[in-house]
Scaffold this motif. Sequence first.
Motif, PDB file in Angstrom:
ATOM      1  N   ILE A 285       0.832  -1.202   0.000  1.00  0.00           N
ATOM      2  CA  ILE A 285       0.000   0.000   0.000  1.00  0.00           C
ATOM      3  C   ILE A 285       0.863   1.248   0.000  1.00  0.00           C
ATOM      4  O   ILE A 285       0.587   2.226  -0.708  1.00  0.00           O
ATOM      5  CB  ILE A 285      -0.938   0.001   1.221  1.00  0.00           C
ATOM      6  CG1 ILE A 285      -1.918  -1.167   1.141  1.00  0.00           C
ATOM      7  CG2 ILE A 285      -1.702   1.316   1.316  1.00  0.00           C
ATOM      8  CD1 ILE A 285      -2.776  -1.340   2.370  1.00  0.00           C
ATOM      9  N   ARG A 286       1.929   1.224   0.776  1.00  0.00           N
ATOM     10  CA  ARG A 286       2.848   2.368   0.864  1.00  0.00           C
ATOM     11  C   ARG A 286       3.447   2.674  -0.509  1.00  0.00           C
ATOM     12  O   ARG A 286       3.474   3.821  -0.955  1.00  0.00           O
ATOM     13  CB  ARG A 286       3.946   2.055   1.876  1.00  0.00           C
ATOM     14  CG  ARG A 286       4.914   3.198   2.169  1.00  0.00           C
ATOM     15  CD  ARG A 286       5.995   2.726   3.145  1.00  0.00           C
ATOM     16  NE  ARG A 286       6.796   3.822   3.630  1.00  0.00           N
ATOM     17  CZ  ARG A 286       7.831   4.339   2.975  1.00  0.00           C
ATOM     18  NH1 ARG A 286       8.170   3.843   1.795  1.00  0.00           N
ATOM     19  NH2 ARG A 286       8.524   5.347   3.494  1.00  0.00           N
ATOM     20  N   LEU A 287       3.922   1.632  -1.172  1.00  0.00           N
ATOM     21  CA  LEU A 287       4.524   1.795  -2.495  1.00  0.00           C
ATOM     22  C   LEU A 287       3.507   2.332  -3.491  1.00  0.00           C
ATOM     23  O   LEU A 287       3.810   3.237  -4.278  1.00  0.00           O
ATOM     24  CB  LEU A 287       5.084   0.458  -2.974  1.00  0.00           C
ATOM     25  CG  LEU A 287       5.671   0.421  -4.391  1.00  0.00           C
ATOM     26  CD1 LEU A 287       6.847   1.388  -4.509  1.00  0.00           C
ATOM     27  CD2 LEU A 287       6.091  -0.989  -4.761  1.00  0.00           C
ATOM     28  N   GLU A 288       2.300   1.793  -3.453  1.00  0.00           N
ATOM     29  CA  GLU A 288       1.266   2.227  -4.388  1.00  0.00           C
ATOM     30  C   GLU A 288       0.882   3.685  -4.167  1.00  0.00           C
ATOM     31  O   GLU A 288       0.650   4.426  -5.121  1.00  0.00           O
ATOM     32  CB  GLU A 288       0.029   1.337  -4.243  1.00  0.00           C
ATOM     33  CG  GLU A 288      -1.050   1.629  -5.277  1.00  0.00           C
ATOM     34  CD  GLU A 288      -2.192   0.644  -5.228  1.00  0.00           C
ATOM     35  OE1 GLU A 288      -3.329   1.056  -5.518  1.00  0.00           O
ATOM     36  OE2 GLU A 288      -1.951  -0.527  -4.888  1.00  0.00           O
ATOM     37  N   CYS A 289       0.818   4.125  -2.916  1.00  0.00           N
ATOM     38  CA  CYS A 289       0.483   5.522  -2.609  1.00  0.00           C
ATOM     39  C   CYS A 289       1.534   6.475  -3.173  1.00  0.00           C
ATOM     40  O   CYS A 289       1.203   7.514  -3.765  1.00  0.00           O
ATOM     41  CB  CYS A 289       0.360   5.717  -1.100  1.00  0.00           C
ATOM     42  SG  CYS A 289      -1.119   5.011  -0.353  1.00  0.00           S
ATOM     43  N   ILE A 290       2.808   6.131  -2.980  1.00  0.00           N
ATOM     44  CA  ILE A 290       3.891   6.990  -3.481  1.00  0.00           C
ATOM     45  C   ILE A 290       3.862   7.054  -5.001  1.00  0.00           C
ATOM     46  O   ILE A 290       3.973   8.127  -5.606  1.00  0.00           O
ATOM     47  CB  ILE A 290       5.257   6.484  -2.983  1.00  0.00           C
ATOM     48  CG1 ILE A 290       5.352   6.617  -1.461  1.00  0.00           C
ATOM     49  CG2 ILE A 290       6.395   7.265  -3.645  1.00  0.00           C
ATOM     50  CD1 ILE A 290       6.609   6.019  -0.863  1.00  0.00           C
ATOM     51  N   GLN A 291       3.698   5.894  -5.643  1.00  0.00           N
ATOM     52  CA  GLN A 291       3.663   5.859  -7.105  1.00  0.00           C
ATOM     53  C   GLN A 291       2.463   6.622  -7.653  1.00  0.00           C
ATOM     54  O   GLN A 291       2.564   7.312  -8.673  1.00  0.00           O
ATOM     55  CB  GLN A 291       3.656   4.415  -7.587  1.00  0.00           C
ATOM     56  CG  GLN A 291       4.962   3.674  -7.344  1.00  0.00           C
ATOM     57  CD  GLN A 291       4.900   2.222  -7.762  1.00  0.00           C
ATOM     58  OE1 GLN A 291       3.830   1.610  -7.798  1.00  0.00           O
ATOM     59  NE2 GLN A 291       6.053   1.640  -8.086  1.00  0.00           N
ATOM     60  N   ALA A 292       1.313   6.511  -6.973  1.00  0.00           N
ATOM     61  CA  ALA A 292       0.114   7.231  -7.421  1.00  0.00           C
ATOM     62  C   ALA A 292       0.309   8.734  -7.313  1.00  0.00           C
ATOM     63  O   ALA A 292      -0.104   9.497  -8.200  1.00  0.00           O
ATOM     64  CB  ALA A 292      -1.086   6.783  -6.594  1.00  0.00           C
ATOM     65  N   MET A 293       0.957   9.181  -6.227  1.00  0.00           N
ATOM     66  CA  MET A 293       1.194  10.609  -6.048  1.00  0.00           C
ATOM     67  C   MET A 293       2.191  11.125  -7.090  1.00  0.00           C
ATOM     68  O   MET A 293       2.024  12.233  -7.627  1.00  0.00           O
ATOM     69  CB  MET A 293       1.724  10.873  -4.639  1.00  0.00           C
ATOM     70  CG  MET A 293       1.855  12.350  -4.294  1.00  0.00           C
ATOM     71  SD  MET A 293       0.279  13.217  -4.289  1.00  0.00           S
ATOM     72  CE  MET A 293      -0.493  12.463  -2.837  1.00  0.00           C
ATOM     73  N   ARG A 294       3.196  10.340  -7.397  1.00  0.00           N
ATOM     74  CA  ARG A 294       4.166  10.740  -8.423  1.00  0.00           C
ATOM     75  C   ARG A 294       3.501  10.824  -9.790  1.00  0.00           C
ATOM     76  O   ARG A 294       3.729  11.774 -10.555  1.00  0.00           O
ATOM     77  CB  ARG A 294       5.337   9.750  -8.456  1.00  0.00           C
ATOM     78  CG  ARG A 294       6.181   9.751  -7.195  1.00  0.00           C
ATOM     79  CD  ARG A 294       7.331   8.753  -7.287  1.00  0.00           C
ATOM     80  NE  ARG A 294       8.338   9.172  -8.243  1.00  0.00           N
ATOM     81  CZ  ARG A 294       9.424   8.463  -8.537  1.00  0.00           C
ATOM     82  NH1 ARG A 294       9.634   7.303  -7.927  1.00  0.00           N
ATOM     83  NH2 ARG A 294      10.295   8.910  -9.402  1.00  0.00           N
ATOM     84  N   HIS A 295       2.650   9.846 -10.089  1.00  0.00           N
ATOM     85  CA  HIS A 295       1.953   9.847 -11.374  1.00  0.00           C
ATOM     86  C   HIS A 295       1.011  11.039 -11.478  1.00  0.00           C
ATOM     87  O   HIS A 295       0.900  11.673 -12.533  1.00  0.00           O
ATOM     88  CB  HIS A 295       1.171   8.542 -11.542  1.00  0.00           C
ATOM     89  CG  HIS A 295       0.333   8.500 -12.785  1.00  0.00           C
ATOM     90  ND1 HIS A 295       0.872   8.372 -14.048  1.00  0.00           N
ATOM     91  CD2 HIS A 295      -1.025   8.603 -12.957  1.00  0.00           C
ATOM     92  CE1 HIS A 295      -0.098   8.393 -14.941  1.00  0.00           C
ATOM     93  NE2 HIS A 295      -1.254   8.535 -14.315  1.00  0.00           N
ATOM     94  N   PHE A 296       0.327  11.357 -10.375  1.00  0.00           N
ATOM     95  CA  PHE A 296      -0.606  12.478 -10.375  1.00  0.00           C
ATOM     96  C   PHE A 296       0.112  13.792 -10.679  1.00  0.00           C
ATOM     97  O   PHE A 296      -0.343  14.585 -11.515  1.00  0.00           O
ATOM     98  CB  PHE A 296      -1.310  12.574  -9.023  1.00  0.00           C
ATOM     99  CG  PHE A 296      -2.196  13.780  -8.879  1.00  0.00           C
ATOM    100  CD1 PHE A 296      -3.459  13.787  -9.435  1.00  0.00           C
ATOM    101  CD2 PHE A 296      -1.751  14.909  -8.205  1.00  0.00           C
ATOM    102  CE1 PHE A 296      -4.276  14.909  -9.323  1.00  0.00           C
ATOM    103  CE2 PHE A 296      -2.566  16.025  -8.083  1.00  0.00           C
ATOM    104  CZ  PHE A 296      -3.828  16.032  -8.650  1.00  0.00           C
TER     105      PHE A 296
END
Length: 201
Positions: free
Chosen positions: A133-144
């Motif tokens: 979940i931590r990894l996915e949150c960071i990647q989602a924020m970077r993509h956004f």
Amino acid sequence: SLLDSILSSWQALIKFCSTTDCAQGKSFGKVLTNKENMQLLCFLGDLLFLLSNFQKRLQSDHITIIDLPNEVTKFQKKLADLLDKPMIGGWEEALKHSMTNNSTLHGIQLWQKESRAIQRNIFVSEPRSFVAIRLECIQAMRHFTESRLALDDGFSSNATLFANFQATDDDIRTVHKKFAPDLDLVAIKDQYSDIQDMHNG
């Protein structure tokens, strides 16, 4: 923020939840004594801190659209740093230093969900781990930030030259098309040239 308030008052909240007769209070206490829940809350507290500061910088008076690429790059670097280690002085680091090897936090034993058997039912969704979940949150924020706040590199160069009174005719045309297509280009060019001569003279 609400997360900061919960994390700052964690010991008091646990004490209250452990002594209350309210079923909802006891349930809330169970949520707050789960190890992965606490890891997630601390991580989100740090992530929202970075995002809040980033938003404040973008809304400040001294930041213009020309500064946006550099601000996005700096924010992306902070997100990338989170992939490798917790933020210095943040909630994740505080949790790491306060929690013992046997998952005891301030004298409270944190509990963890037991893993399912190796053979799983494909129709039953499995709760994901905190790390995933931590990894996915960071990647989602970077993509956004990459997709919503990205500027075309060529246009960014045009705007920078325009703001520094070094724009060529092509730069002026590009800025006019992007920013003020309803204004008279010939007037913009004439007035810009006068200011450019004064600035560079």
